[in-house]
Motif scaffolding. Sequence first.
Motif, PDB file in Angstrom:
ATOM      1  N   UNK A 168       0.832  -1.206   0.000  1.00  0.00           N
ATOM      2  CA  UNK A 168       0.000   0.000   0.000  1.00  0.00           C
ATOM      3  C   UNK A 168       0.868   1.258   0.000  1.00  0.00           C
ATOM      4  N   UNK A 169       1.991   1.221   0.734  1.00  0.00           N
ATOM      5  CA  UNK A 169       2.897   2.378   0.735  1.00  0.00           C
ATOM      6  C   UNK A 169       3.501   2.591  -0.649  1.00  0.00           C
ATOM      7  N   UNK A 170       3.862   1.480  -1.318  1.00  0.00           N
ATOM      8  CA  UNK A 170       4.427   1.598  -2.666  1.00  0.00           C
ATOM      9  C   UNK A 170       3.386   2.166  -3.638  1.00  0.00           C
ATOM     10  N   UNK A 171       2.139   1.737  -3.493  1.00  0.00           N
ATOM     11  CA  UNK A 171       1.080   2.264  -4.353  1.00  0.00           C
ATOM     12  C   UNK A 171       0.870   3.759  -4.090  1.00  0.00           C
ATOM     13  N   UNK A 172       0.912   4.137  -2.824  1.00  0.00           N
ATOM     14  CA  UNK A 172       0.771   5.568  -2.503  1.00  0.00           C
ATOM     15  C   UNK A 172       1.892   6.387  -3.142  1.00  0.00           C
ATOM     16  N   UNK A 173       3.121   5.879  -3.017  1.00  0.00           N
ATOM     17  CA  UNK A 173       4.267   6.618  -3.576  1.00  0.00           C
ATOM     18  C   UNK A 173       4.172   6.718  -5.094  1.00  0.00           C
ATOM     19  N   UNK A 228       2.450  14.857  -6.808  1.00  0.00           N
ATOM     20  CA  UNK A 228       2.156  15.327  -5.454  1.00  0.00           C
ATOM     21  C   UNK A 228       3.427  15.231  -4.636  1.00  0.00           C
ATOM     22  N   UNK A 229       3.823  16.317  -4.042  1.00  0.00           N
ATOM     23  CA  UNK A 229       5.032  16.312  -3.236  1.00  0.00           C
ATOM     24  C   UNK A 229       4.746  15.709  -1.869  1.00  0.00           C
TER      25      UNK A 229
END
Length: 482
Positions: free
Chosen positions: A460-465, A473-474
């Motif tokens: 999920x973190x990789x998808x967010x990044x 998005x910064x």
Amino acid sequence: MATKAASTVPAVVTGVRLAARTQYDAAGHGRRTRGWRAPGTGPNRAAAGLETIRNRARDAVRNTWTGAANARVWGTNLIGVGIIPRAEAKAARRKQRYAEIWDAFAAASDADGVLDFYGQQTLAVETVKSSGEIFIRFRPRRADDGLTVPLQIQLLESDMVPTLDADSWPGMPAGHRMRQGIELDRIGRRAAYWCYREHPGDGPTIAVSHADLVRVPASEMRHMYKPPRPGALRGVPCNVAVMTKQRSVDNLDDAVVLRQELGNLYTMFITRQPEGGAPEIDPTTGQPIELDHDGGPMVGLEPGIAQELAPGEDVKFSTPPDSGANYADFMRQQHLGIAAGGGTPYELLTGDIRDVSDRALRIILNEFRRACEQEQWQIIIPQFCQPVREAVGRAAVLAGLLTLAELPEFVRCTWAPHAWPYIHPTQDVQAKKMEVEAGFRSRAGVVAANGDDVEQVDAERAEDAARERRLQIKSNNEARAS
């Protein structure tokens, strides 16, 4: 000479004197322990009258707020939204397939068609707290029943297994014996459970007959309970030690409320003896005094009214007794004992957190959470969750969802109880971050303690990044740097 005389005292006499001096006070039979009856019954005979205990414990849950709160608090904290299995398979696709098989079972696990598996967990725990035990029966289903995994779970109250002792019974193998409704083999292992076909409290059954019972092999049923003593075959409600006090306190509280309710009822009578003629006139209003059907005057009262009475008349108001200046402290002390006897923190049982500091509340909650974790890992998971996982794996093999070689890997899983909420979110998160940075703990361990799967969190973190880069998005760090 004195020394020689002292050395000739027999050792046995000295030993007797020392034994008398070192005796436990609780082993004495003096005035203080007179009337203290402490029979040496075994763990199963000590549970005589278990049906009455269960019925009274359930009545306490139905009709006393402390009984209802106790079961609810334990169910909420032991289960939360559910104790969830995490497959330990290394291959991501296989792990995902195992999760899909389990999710399909969990959604339709209830043989009664009411709850899912995690709802059954809550019901089972609350039943154990109020009744002392619960039986979990595996119910295989046919292929045409429309279930992905042909298996469902049926929760049975303790009444379904009678507390029956027998050395021989129709249908029971030779050499086996029945104790408390549980069939034991020659070496004392559980071989089967003898169950009613229907709940005895819902039918006309009075005496136990072999025609009323069905033999369920131990491989098809599990028994979840906390043994009160080694060798105990059946469980008892968690608040059995304070049930009598609980009822007495509730009766006292009801009596005080009723006394206050009755004490605040009063009647004012004004008597007159008119000799006939025109009706009497109220001197304040100038209106005739109206009489009720018994001939008594009806006088209207208004707030702040100053009523002038005729000569010789008087009005007296009742002074109902109050509950007493120490009533609140007395009831608090009684509820402290009830909470301790049921293993529930007083603050959670009653909702009374007055004069409790943050530090004291943290100590209370940490101690209670240790007790919850003890029951989760020693009772609920090994007696309920893991046996169900194993039964689901066997049913999935029969349905062709798993191969026989995959069964051990499916069964092997990590159970993740619902994470505890933070007491102080900022401090708690910082403490975990410092543990990981100092090497005292792994990040995977922190994620698992929160009830999550570290691989899923990382995905999920990789998808967010990736989404932030795609949408330009910064991140917070990039925004601060710029």
